[in-house]
Design a protein around this motif. Structure first.
Motif, PDB file in Angstrom:
ATOM      1  N   ILE A   6      35.946  65.886  29.602  1.00 52.11           N
ATOM      2  CA  ILE A   6      35.884  64.820  28.590  1.00 52.11           C
ATOM      3  C   ILE A   6      36.116  63.467  29.255  1.00 52.11           C
ATOM      4  CG2 ILE A   6      37.031  63.856  26.563  1.00 52.11           C
ATOM      5  CD1 ILE A   6      37.566  66.748  25.674  1.00 52.11           C
ATOM      6  N   ALA A   7      37.111  63.412  30.161  1.00 50.32           N
ATOM      7  CA  ALA A   7      37.415  62.157  30.840  1.00 50.32           C
ATOM      8  C   ALA A   7      36.241  61.691  31.687  1.00 50.32           C
ATOM      9  CB  ALA A   7      38.654  62.316  31.708  1.00 50.32           C
ATOM     10  N   LEU A   8      35.592  62.618  32.399  1.00 49.59           N
ATOM     11  CA  LEU A   8      34.451  62.248  33.223  1.00 49.59           C
ATOM     12  C   LEU A   8      33.283  61.771  32.381  1.00 49.59           C
ATOM     13  CD1 LEU A   8      34.533  65.081  35.911  1.00 49.59           C
ATOM     14  CD2 LEU A   8      34.927  62.644  36.286  1.00 49.59           C
ATOM     15  N   ALA A   9      33.083  62.418  31.236  1.00 47.11           N
ATOM     16  CA  ALA A   9      32.010  61.988  30.344  1.00 47.11           C
ATOM     17  C   ALA A   9      32.268  60.582  29.822  1.00 47.11           C
ATOM     18  CB  ALA A   9      31.869  62.962  29.184  1.00 47.11           C
ATOM     19  N   ALA A  10      33.518  60.327  29.451  1.00 39.05           N
ATOM     20  CA  ALA A  10      33.883  58.993  28.969  1.00 39.05           C
ATOM     21  C   ALA A  10      33.703  57.962  30.071  1.00 39.05           C
ATOM     22  CB  ALA A  10      35.325  58.989  28.471  1.00 39.05           C
ATOM     23  N   PHE A  11      34.054  58.343  31.300  1.00 40.44           N
ATOM     24  CA  PHE A  11      33.912  57.408  32.407  1.00 40.44           C
ATOM     25  C   PHE A  11      32.450  57.095  32.670  1.00 40.44           C
ATOM     26  CE2 PHE A  11      33.359  56.316  36.835  1.00 40.44           C
ATOM     27  CZ  PHE A  11      34.237  55.258  36.944  1.00 40.44           C
ATOM     28  N   ALA A  12      31.587  58.124  32.623  1.00 46.43           N
ATOM     29  CA  ALA A  12      30.157  57.896  32.840  1.00 46.43           C
ATOM     30  C   ALA A  12      29.596  56.931  31.807  1.00 46.43           C
ATOM     31  CB  ALA A  12      29.407  59.226  32.780  1.00 46.43           C
ATOM     32  N   LEU A  13      30.033  57.067  30.574  1.00 46.47           N
ATOM     33  CA  LEU A  13      29.594  56.149  29.533  1.00 46.47           C
ATOM     34  C   LEU A  13      30.070  54.735  29.805  1.00 46.47           C
ATOM     35  CD1 LEU A  13      30.137  58.330  26.335  1.00 46.47           C
ATOM     36  CD2 LEU A  13      27.945  57.567  27.276  1.00 46.47           C
ATOM     37  N   SER A  14      31.304  54.604  30.335  1.00 47.33           N
ATOM     38  CA  SER A  14      31.833  53.266  30.603  1.00 47.33           C
ATOM     39  C   SER A  14      31.041  52.568  31.697  1.00 47.33           C
ATOM     40  CB  SER A  14      33.315  53.349  30.996  1.00 47.33           C
ATOM     41  OG  SER A  14      33.470  53.836  32.310  1.00 47.33           O
ATOM     42  N   LEU A  15      30.554  53.310  32.689  1.00 48.27           N
ATOM     43  CA  LEU A  15      29.765  52.707  33.755  1.00 48.27           C
ATOM     44  C   LEU A  15      28.405  52.251  33.259  1.00 48.27           C
ATOM     45  CD1 LEU A  15      30.369  54.938  36.907  1.00 48.27           C
ATOM     46  CD2 LEU A  15      31.043  52.574  36.584  1.00 48.27           C
ATOM     47  N   SER A  16      27.822  53.011  32.338  1.00 47.21           N
ATOM     48  CA  SER A  16      26.478  52.703  31.874  1.00 47.21           C
ATOM     49  C   SER A  16      26.458  51.761  30.691  1.00 47.21           C
ATOM     50  CB  SER A  16      25.753  54.008  31.498  1.00 47.21           C
ATOM     51  OG  SER A  16      26.453  54.675  30.455  1.00 47.21           O
ATOM     52  N   ALA A  17      27.636  51.316  30.252  1.00 48.83           N
ATOM     53  CA  ALA A  17      27.706  50.395  29.121  1.00 48.83           C
ATOM     54  C   ALA A  17      27.072  49.063  29.491  1.00 48.83           C
ATOM     55  CB  ALA A  17      29.169  50.189  28.724  1.00 48.83           C
ATOM     56  N   PRO A  18      26.709  48.239  28.495  1.00 48.70           N
ATOM     57  CA  PRO A  18      26.145  46.921  28.791  1.00 48.70           C
ATOM     58  C   PRO A  18      27.090  46.103  29.667  1.00 48.70           C
ATOM     59  CG  PRO A  18      25.907  47.459  26.460  1.00 48.70           C
ATOM     60  CD  PRO A  18      26.774  48.518  27.054  1.00 48.70           C
ATOM     61  N   ALA A  19      26.531  45.114  30.340  1.00 47.47           N
ATOM     62  CA  ALA A  19      27.312  44.290  31.265  1.00 47.47           C
ATOM     63  C   ALA A  19      28.580  43.773  30.600  1.00 47.47           C
ATOM     64  CB  ALA A  19      26.461  43.132  31.768  1.00 47.47           C
ATOM     65  N   ILE A  20      29.683  43.832  31.343  1.00 48.38           N
ATOM     66  CA  ILE A  20      30.976  43.402  30.836  1.00 48.38           C
ATOM     67  C   ILE A  20      31.014  41.877  30.820  1.00 48.38           C
ATOM     68  CG2 ILE A  20      33.459  43.482  31.272  1.00 48.38           C
ATOM     69  CD1 ILE A  20      32.912  46.182  32.719  1.00 48.38           C
ATOM     70  N   ALA A  21      31.482  41.296  29.713  1.00 49.15           N
ATOM     71  CA  ALA A  21      31.487  39.840  29.575  1.00 49.15           C
ATOM     72  C   ALA A  21      32.398  39.192  30.607  1.00 49.15           C
ATOM     73  CB  ALA A  21      31.910  39.458  28.160  1.00 49.15           C
ATOM     74  N   GLN A  22      33.621  39.710  30.739  1.00 49.39           N
ATOM     75  CA  GLN A  22      34.563  39.186  31.716  1.00 49.39           C
ATOM     76  C   GLN A  22      34.345  39.892  33.061  1.00 49.39           C
ATOM     77  OE1 GLN A  22      36.631  36.663  31.229  1.00 49.39           O
ATOM     78  NE2 GLN A  22      36.013  36.446  29.092  1.00 49.39           N
ATOM     79  N   PRO A  23      34.609  39.212  34.174  1.00 51.91           N
ATOM     80  CA  PRO A  23      34.403  39.869  35.465  1.00 51.91           C
ATOM     81  C   PRO A  23      35.324  41.059  35.661  1.00 51.91           C
ATOM     82  CG  PRO A  23      35.537  37.761  35.742  1.00 51.91           C
ATOM     83  CD  PRO A  23      35.074  37.814  34.324  1.00 51.91           C
ATOM     84  N   VAL A  24      34.814  42.070  36.336  1.00 49.69           N
ATOM     85  CA  VAL A  24      35.636  43.205  36.721  1.00 49.69           C
ATOM     86  C   VAL A  24      36.654  42.721  37.746  1.00 49.69           C
ATOM     87  CG1 VAL A  24      35.644  45.488  37.800  1.00 49.69           C
ATOM     88  CG2 VAL A  24      33.730  44.810  36.330  1.00 49.69           C
ATOM     89  N   LYS A  25      37.915  43.005  37.517  1.00 49.45           N
ATOM     90  CA  LYS A  25      38.959  42.641  38.468  1.00 49.45           C
ATOM     91  C   LYS A  25      39.101  43.768  39.488  1.00 49.45           C
ATOM     92  CE  LYS A  25      41.880  39.436  35.854  1.00 49.45           C
ATOM     93  NZ  LYS A  25      41.866  38.365  36.861  1.00 49.45           N
ATOM     94  N   VAL A  26      38.782  43.472  40.736  1.00 46.64           N
ATOM     95  CA  VAL A  26      38.817  44.471  41.802  1.00 46.64           C
ATOM     96  C   VAL A  26      40.073  44.264  42.642  1.00 46.64           C
ATOM     97  CG1 VAL A  26      37.616  45.433  43.787  1.00 46.64           C
ATOM     98  CG2 VAL A  26      36.303  44.535  41.840  1.00 46.64           C
ATOM     99  N   PHE A  27      40.880  45.301  42.736  1.00 48.06           N
ATOM    100  CA  PHE A  27      42.102  45.270  43.533  1.00 48.06           C
ATOM    101  C   PHE A  27      41.926  46.187  44.738  1.00 48.06           C
ATOM    102  CE2 PHE A  27      43.353  43.916  39.364  1.00 48.06           C
ATOM    103  CZ  PHE A  27      44.334  42.965  39.580  1.00 48.06           C
ATOM    104  N   VAL A  28      42.289  45.676  45.920  1.00 49.16           N
ATOM    105  CA  VAL A  28      42.196  46.454  47.145  1.00 49.16           C
ATOM    106  C   VAL A  28      43.598  46.910  47.514  1.00 49.16           C
ATOM    107  CG1 VAL A  28      41.524  46.428  49.570  1.00 49.16           C
ATOM    108  CG2 VAL A  28      40.219  45.085  47.891  1.00 49.16           C
ATOM    109  N   LEU A  29      43.804  48.218  47.571  1.00 48.52           N
ATOM    110  CA  LEU A  29      45.085  48.805  47.961  1.00 48.52           C
ATOM    111  C   LEU A  29      44.902  49.471  49.313  1.00 48.52           C
ATOM    112  CD1 LEU A  29      45.535  48.297  44.913  1.00 48.52           C
ATOM    113  CD2 LEU A  29      46.825  50.427  44.834  1.00 48.52           C
TER     114      LEU A  29
END
Length: 452
Positions: A6-29
């Protein structure tokens, strides 16, 4: 298994969603083994077992020789969750949760690359030749940045592993391919235990400064926030630590260098790990599961304090999908203490804002919790409590104080003492940010010093 699907399915949908209005915040650890982490994934609460709302890209260079993280190498973004055969985790597990709660309008993405037993001299520096003794630990700067690395690798510096699947440039390209703008939000660095055992300790400050400068230059973000984890006093032989007697000065040097670098750079902060319990009496290099969760909280708190002090969100990195300007920051607060405070917790409670003896307490305070409750705003003994406070919780409750009161609106005694362990350029973290420790440290009892 069903929950994972279920989590993977939800994640796949989140990636294919329309472009995000605010920029994705990328953190490098990045860093060595305490960034890799020894947290036991199967013991995590269910809400941290898999977090599809936080994008995660993971690489551990032991995969170069088929080590235990080989199967955990990311080929694409996935949900934030423990990795490897043993399903271990490090500070990312609560860091991601806290940052996502603090920025609900942004997608949060974490790229983590860490390898145990590595140092800045032989492994993480820009443009290094391969380490002839430990090849799989070689050229980690390039392994992390990929094509973003500006160094030239020819002759004896030729790349040993030129085709790793997971690099920051590849992760960013996958964000761009989905049409999302992004910004490089911060570098979170947990490393230095290696140098603390040998002479490189005494030049650690300079090598760390050089590393930070190189990362900022190659990412094109000269003001990139950097959060450092100071190596633990568990390392001292008097505390049962693994470093031999007679090398205490080496440990001192690394710890002092980390603090100094943070104090001299207004975009660098450090967090304390001295109260963390060791993984076991026989392994005092590493922390136990609860400590990794608290470390993630502290990293998040320190980052939020850094960007709040600047009065803005982090400077963004342009992508082909568009660039984003730095956003507005939080308001400062009035009263004797607690103004503009930030507290972050992945436990049961986060409380921000101290009390003003006469005036406003916790004005503009922010509390973020991925547990059951968040409370923002202390009270002035005569005045306004929690004016303008904000509370965010991904758990069951969030409370924001706004009424005039003579007691803490969040149910936490105003002005209570505690140590979040974060420090900034002035040498001290924001005073009220220490409220995190009121709850988090209560659940992390220190083992006796003789046990590390």
């Amino acid at each position: 298994m069903k929950r994972s699907c279920i989590a993977l399915a939800a994640f796949a949908l989140s990636l294919s969603a329309p472009a995000i209005a605010q920029p994705v915040k990328v953190f490098v650890l990045a860093g060595q083994s305490n960034m890799v982490g020894y947290g036991v994934g199967r013991q995590l609460p269910v809400e941290l077992q898999s977090q599809p709302d936080v994008w995660y890209d993971h690489y551990n260079p032991d995969a170069r020789e088929g080590g235990p993280y080989a199967a955990a190498t990311s080929a694409d973004w996935g949900p934030l969750e423990p990795k490897g055969e043993a399903r271990r985790y490090g500070p990312e597990i609560t860091f991601g949760r806290a940052i996502a709660a603090a920025y609900p309008e942004h997608r949060i993405a974490i790229v983590k690359m860490a390898q145990g037993g590595t140092n800045l001299v032989d492994h993480w520096g820009r443009g290094l030749a391969p380490d002839p003794e430990v090849l799989y630990k070689s050229q980690l700067y390039h392994a992390l940045l990929g094509k973003l690395d500006s160094a030239t690798y020819e002759g004896d510096r030729a790349l040993r592993y030129p085709e790793e699947v997971t690099r920051l440039d590849g992760a960013l390209a996958r964000i761009e391919s989905e049409g999302h703008p992004y910004e490089i939000a911060a570098l979170v660095w947990m490393q230095g235990e290696n140098e603390a055992g040998w002479s490189a300790a005494f030049s650690y400050g300079d090598t760390l400064r050089g590393f930070i400068a190189a990362i900022r230059a190659d990412l094109g973000v000269p003001g990139l926030p950097v959060v450092l984890g100071r190596v633990s006093d568990n390392l001292y032989p008097a505390n049962g630590g693994p470093i031999a007697a007679g090398k205490e000065a080496n440990i001192d040097a690394v710890r002092a260098a980390q603090v100094t670098v943070a104090e001299e750079d207004p975009r660098v902060a450090w967090v304390d790990t001295d109260d963390f319990t060791a993984r076991s009496p026989d392994d005092t290099y590493h922390f136990d599961s609860a400590a990794y969760q608290l470390l993630g909280d502290r990293f998040a708190e320190a980052y939020l304090a850094l960007v709040r002090e600047e009065g803005s969100s982090t400077a963004s990195s342009a992508s082909s999908a568009g660039s984003a300007a730095a956003g507005g920051g939080g308001a400062t607060g009035g009263g004797a203490t607690g103004g503009g405070a930030t507290a972050v917790s992945s436990g049961s409670t986060a409380a921000a804002g101290g009390a003003g003896s006469a005036g406003e307490g916790g004005r503009g305070a922010t509390a973020v919790s991925s547990g059951s409750a968040a409370a923002a705003g202390g009270a002035g003994s005569a005045g306004e409590g929690g004016r303008g406070a904000t509370a965010v919780s991904s758990g069951s409750a969030a409370a924001t104080g706004s009424a005039e009161a003579t007691a803490s609106s969040g149910g936490v005694a105003p002005g209570s003492a505690g140590g979040c362990g974060c420090r900034t350029a002035a040498g001290q973290g924001p005073g009220a940010a220490a409220a995190l420790a009121l709850v988090a440290l209560a659940g992390l009892r220190r083992r006796s010093r003789g046990q590390g």
